[in-house]
Design a protein around this motif. Sequence first.
Motif, PDB file in Angstrom:
ATOM      1  N   ARG A  90       0.863  -1.178   0.000  1.00  0.00           N
ATOM      2  CA  ARG A  90       0.000   0.000   0.000  1.00  0.00           C
ATOM      3  C   ARG A  90       0.903   1.232   0.000  1.00  0.00           C
ATOM      4  O   ARG A  90       1.870   1.306   0.759  1.00  0.00           O
ATOM      5  CB  ARG A  90      -0.876   0.049   1.255  1.00  0.00           C
ATOM      6  CG  ARG A  90      -1.951  -0.998   1.341  1.00  0.00           C
ATOM      7  CD  ARG A  90      -3.104  -0.743   0.386  1.00  0.00           C
ATOM      8  NE  ARG A  90      -4.179  -1.675   0.651  1.00  0.00           N
ATOM      9  CZ  ARG A  90      -4.227  -2.905   0.160  1.00  0.00           C
ATOM     10  NH1 ARG A  90      -3.254  -3.353  -0.628  1.00  0.00           N
ATOM     11  NH2 ARG A  90      -5.244  -3.696   0.456  1.00  0.00           N
ATOM     12  N   SER A  91       0.545   2.193  -0.834  1.00  0.00           N
ATOM     13  CA  SER A  91       1.267   3.460  -0.784  1.00  0.00           C
ATOM     14  C   SER A  91       0.931   4.171   0.523  1.00  0.00           C
ATOM     15  O   SER A  91      -0.109   3.907   1.151  1.00  0.00           O
ATOM     16  CB  SER A  91       0.884   4.342  -1.972  1.00  0.00           C
ATOM     17  OG  SER A  91      -0.470   4.744  -1.866  1.00  0.00           O
ATOM     18  N   VAL A  92       1.797   5.071   0.924  1.00  0.00           N
ATOM     19  CA  VAL A  92       1.564   5.830   2.158  1.00  0.00           C
ATOM     20  C   VAL A  92       0.235   6.582   2.074  1.00  0.00           C
ATOM     21  O   VAL A  92      -0.485   6.715   3.070  1.00  0.00           O
ATOM     22  CB  VAL A  92       2.737   6.793   2.425  1.00  0.00           C
ATOM     23  CG1 VAL A  92       2.417   7.745   3.568  1.00  0.00           C
ATOM     24  CG2 VAL A  92       4.006   6.013   2.709  1.00  0.00           C
ATOM     25  N   SER A  93      -0.127   7.030   0.883  1.00  0.00           N
ATOM     26  CA  SER A  93      -1.362   7.806   0.724  1.00  0.00           C
ATOM     27  C   SER A  93      -2.617   6.957   0.788  1.00  0.00           C
ATOM     28  O   SER A  93      -3.717   7.480   0.975  1.00  0.00           O
ATOM     29  CB  SER A  93      -1.339   8.569  -0.606  1.00  0.00           C
ATOM     30  OG  SER A  93      -1.283   7.664  -1.697  1.00  0.00           O
ATOM     31  N   ARG A  94      -2.481   5.610   0.672  1.00  0.00           N
ATOM     32  CA  ARG A  94      -3.658   4.747   0.576  1.00  0.00           C
ATOM     33  C   ARG A  94      -3.835   3.786   1.749  1.00  0.00           C
ATOM     34  O   ARG A  94      -4.912   3.209   1.913  1.00  0.00           O
ATOM     35  CB  ARG A  94      -3.605   3.923  -0.723  1.00  0.00           C
ATOM     36  CG  ARG A  94      -3.758   4.740  -1.982  1.00  0.00           C
ATOM     37  CD  ARG A  94      -3.764   3.842  -3.213  1.00  0.00           C
ATOM     38  NE  ARG A  94      -4.822   2.834  -3.145  1.00  0.00           N
ATOM     39  CZ  ARG A  94      -4.598   1.521  -3.139  1.00  0.00           C
ATOM     40  NH1 ARG A  94      -3.363   1.052  -3.182  1.00  0.00           N
ATOM     41  NH2 ARG A  94      -5.603   0.679  -3.092  1.00  0.00           N
ATOM     42  N   ILE A  95      -2.828   3.619   2.553  1.00  0.00           N
ATOM     43  CA  ILE A  95      -2.953   2.618   3.610  1.00  0.00           C
ATOM     44  C   ILE A  95      -4.006   3.038   4.630  1.00  0.00           C
ATOM     45  O   ILE A  95      -4.114   4.217   5.006  1.00  0.00           O
ATOM     46  CB  ILE A  95      -1.595   2.356   4.302  1.00  0.00           C
ATOM     47  CG1 ILE A  95      -1.696   1.136   5.205  1.00  0.00           C
ATOM     48  CG2 ILE A  95      -1.115   3.574   5.066  1.00  0.00           C
ATOM     49  CD1 ILE A  95      -0.351   0.619   5.672  1.00  0.00           C
ATOM     50  N   LEU A  96      -4.802   2.050   5.065  1.00  0.00           N
ATOM     51  CA  LEU A  96      -5.884   2.299   6.002  1.00  0.00           C
ATOM     52  C   LEU A  96      -5.440   1.963   7.431  1.00  0.00           C
ATOM     53  O   LEU A  96      -4.560   1.114   7.640  1.00  0.00           O
ATOM     54  CB  LEU A  96      -7.100   1.451   5.638  1.00  0.00           C
ATOM     55  CG  LEU A  96      -7.659   1.636   4.224  1.00  0.00           C
ATOM     56  CD1 LEU A  96      -8.796   0.656   3.982  1.00  0.00           C
ATOM     57  CD2 LEU A  96      -8.118   3.068   3.999  1.00  0.00           C
ATOM     58  N   VAL A  97      -6.074   2.600   8.396  1.00  0.00           N
ATOM     59  CA  VAL A  97      -5.728   2.361   9.795  1.00  0.00           C
ATOM     60  C   VAL A  97      -5.901   0.890  10.150  1.00  0.00           C
ATOM     61  O   VAL A  97      -5.042   0.287  10.816  1.00  0.00           O
ATOM     62  CB  VAL A  97      -6.588   3.243  10.722  1.00  0.00           C
ATOM     63  CG1 VAL A  97      -6.417   2.821  12.179  1.00  0.00           C
ATOM     64  CG2 VAL A  97      -6.225   4.710  10.550  1.00  0.00           C
ATOM     65  N   GLU A  98      -6.981   0.267   9.696  1.00  0.00           N
ATOM     66  CA  GLU A  98      -7.227  -1.131  10.037  1.00  0.00           C
ATOM     67  C   GLU A  98      -6.201  -2.058   9.386  1.00  0.00           C
ATOM     68  O   GLU A  98      -5.861  -3.106   9.948  1.00  0.00           O
ATOM     69  CB  GLU A  98      -8.647  -1.556   9.663  1.00  0.00           C
ATOM     70  CG  GLU A  98      -9.043  -1.296   8.239  1.00  0.00           C
ATOM     71  CD  GLU A  98      -9.756   0.043   8.042  1.00  0.00           C
ATOM     72  OE1 GLU A  98     -10.608   0.111   7.143  1.00  0.00           O
ATOM     73  OE2 GLU A  98      -9.462   1.000   8.803  1.00  0.00           O
ATOM     74  N   GLY A 138      13.447  -4.827   7.233  1.00  0.00           N
ATOM     75  CA  GLY A 138      13.580  -4.129   8.498  1.00  0.00           C
ATOM     76  C   GLY A 138      14.803  -3.233   8.511  1.00  0.00           C
ATOM     77  O   GLY A 138      15.008  -2.460   9.445  1.00  0.00           O
ATOM     78  N   LEU A 139      15.628  -3.340   7.459  1.00  0.00           N
ATOM     79  CA  LEU A 139      16.856  -2.548   7.327  1.00  0.00           C
ATOM     80  C   LEU A 139      16.791  -1.593   6.147  1.00  0.00           C
ATOM     81  O   LEU A 139      17.397  -0.522   6.157  1.00  0.00           O
ATOM     82  CB  LEU A 139      18.053  -3.490   7.150  1.00  0.00           C
ATOM     83  CG  LEU A 139      18.210  -4.557   8.237  1.00  0.00           C
ATOM     84  CD1 LEU A 139      19.252  -5.584   7.821  1.00  0.00           C
ATOM     85  CD2 LEU A 139      18.598  -3.912   9.553  1.00  0.00           C
ATOM     86  N   GLY A 140      16.091  -1.997   5.090  1.00  0.00           N
ATOM     87  CA  GLY A 140      15.876  -1.170   3.911  1.00  0.00           C
ATOM     88  C   GLY A 140      14.404  -1.208   3.561  1.00  0.00           C
ATOM     89  O   GLY A 140      13.588  -1.690   4.337  1.00  0.00           O
ATOM     90  N   ALA A 141      14.055  -0.720   2.381  1.00  0.00           N
ATOM     91  CA  ALA A 141      12.632  -0.647   2.043  1.00  0.00           C
ATOM     92  C   ALA A 141      12.418  -0.848   0.559  1.00  0.00           C
ATOM     93  O   ALA A 141      13.243  -0.451  -0.278  1.00  0.00           O
ATOM     94  CB  ALA A 141      12.054   0.697   2.474  1.00  0.00           C
ATOM     95  N   ASN A 142      11.294  -1.468   0.239  1.00  0.00           N
ATOM     96  CA  ASN A 142      10.771  -1.517  -1.112  1.00  0.00           C
ATOM     97  C   ASN A 142       9.561  -0.597  -1.198  1.00  0.00           C
ATOM     98  O   ASN A 142       8.907  -0.333  -0.178  1.00  0.00           O
ATOM     99  CB  ASN A 142      10.360  -2.949  -1.486  1.00  0.00           C
ATOM    100  CG  ASN A 142      11.557  -3.815  -1.838  1.00  0.00           C
ATOM    101  OD1 ASN A 142      12.445  -3.397  -2.579  1.00  0.00           O
ATOM    102  ND2 ASN A 142      11.592  -5.029  -1.310  1.00  0.00           N
ATOM    103  N   PRO A 143       9.220  -0.106  -2.390  1.00  0.00           N
ATOM    104  CA  PRO A 143       8.075   0.803  -2.517  1.00  0.00           C
ATOM    105  C   PRO A 143       6.780   0.146  -2.055  1.00  0.00           C
ATOM    106  O   PRO A 143       6.543  -1.041  -2.283  1.00  0.00           O
ATOM    107  CB  PRO A 143       8.027   1.093  -4.027  1.00  0.00           C
ATOM    108  CG  PRO A 143       9.417   0.844  -4.516  1.00  0.00           C
ATOM    109  CD  PRO A 143       9.939  -0.286  -3.679  1.00  0.00           C
ATOM    110  N   GLY A 144       5.957   0.903  -1.372  1.00  0.00           N
ATOM    111  CA  GLY A 144       4.658   0.432  -0.950  1.00  0.00           C
ATOM    112  C   GLY A 144       4.661  -0.472   0.255  1.00  0.00           C
ATOM    113  O   GLY A 144       3.652  -1.103   0.563  1.00  0.00           O
ATOM    114  N   HIS A 145       5.796  -0.544   0.967  1.00  0.00           N
ATOM    115  CA  HIS A 145       5.914  -1.487   2.077  1.00  0.00           C
ATOM    116  C   HIS A 145       6.112  -0.785   3.426  1.00  0.00           C
ATOM    117  O   HIS A 145       6.762  -1.322   4.308  1.00  0.00           O
ATOM    118  CB  HIS A 145       7.086  -2.428   1.828  1.00  0.00           C
ATOM    119  CG  HIS A 145       6.820  -3.471   0.794  1.00  0.00           C
ATOM    120  ND1 HIS A 145       7.665  -4.533   0.578  1.00  0.00           N
ATOM    121  CD2 HIS A 145       5.804  -3.620  -0.091  1.00  0.00           C
ATOM    122  CE1 HIS A 145       7.192  -5.289  -0.408  1.00  0.00           C
ATOM    123  NE2 HIS A 145       6.064  -4.750  -0.816  1.00  0.00           N
TER     124      HIS A 145
END
Length: 253
Positions: A90-98, A138-145
């Motif tokens: 989920r993109s940061v703009s789309r992720i839901l609280v639940e 937990g050390l780096g990141a992929n998009p949407g994660h």
Amino acid sequence: MQLDGKVALVTGGGRGIGRGIVDRFLEEGAQVAVVQRQALDTALQNHPQVAHVHADLSVPASIAAAVEGAVERFGGLDVLVNNAGIMFERSVSRILVEEWDLMVAVNMRAPMFLAQAALPHMRERGGGSIVNIGSVEGLGANPGHAAYCASKAGIHGLTRALAVDLGEHNIRCNAIAPGWITSELSENYLASHPDPSAARDALNGLHPLGRVGQPTDVGDLAVYLASDRSSFLTGETVVLDGGRTAKLPTPSA
């Protein structure tokens, strides 16, 4: 055998990385309680050293019950492997609280309270080993994660905290941070490419060892961390990625 006489609880142990851990634990003589919602396949169902403990780890009441089910079946507990987890993009703009809450509940809350429930049983045995499955994310990141990366970074931090708090009880806690490990999901990803063979070659080329990992690669390391051979190792997160994160990218010609 490195785990002869030991009782292990492995969450999500019926497939993928968890299955690789379970298979290696069984080969090394452990009795294994596999905790998951889905039924086990025939091979595990019929294995005399395996017990299936049905539990939904997103439900708090199921967590302590899962540990008690393993202890009732095998009479104690020496090793806890917190492997079960979920991932979604989920993109940061789309992720839901639940959605965020579910990720944290399964990936972080369950390991914490499984360790809490396991503590008295490990103390009765004179000690134990907790192995958390983190991630290179937990050390780096992929998009949407964002949620997944946060949960796995949290697992790495929890690993250190458990090691500090539980060391007085002779309970060690370490984490494995796998990179790309072959799974049904990864195979489907490669098959979705126009040229799956080229995609596989490119993926293998990202790794200095020239290949991706297998579930039993994680299992081999988990055996060591669970065994008495690692009795002075605690609080560590071991990256298991074939050297991928050690390799600096180079510009293409």
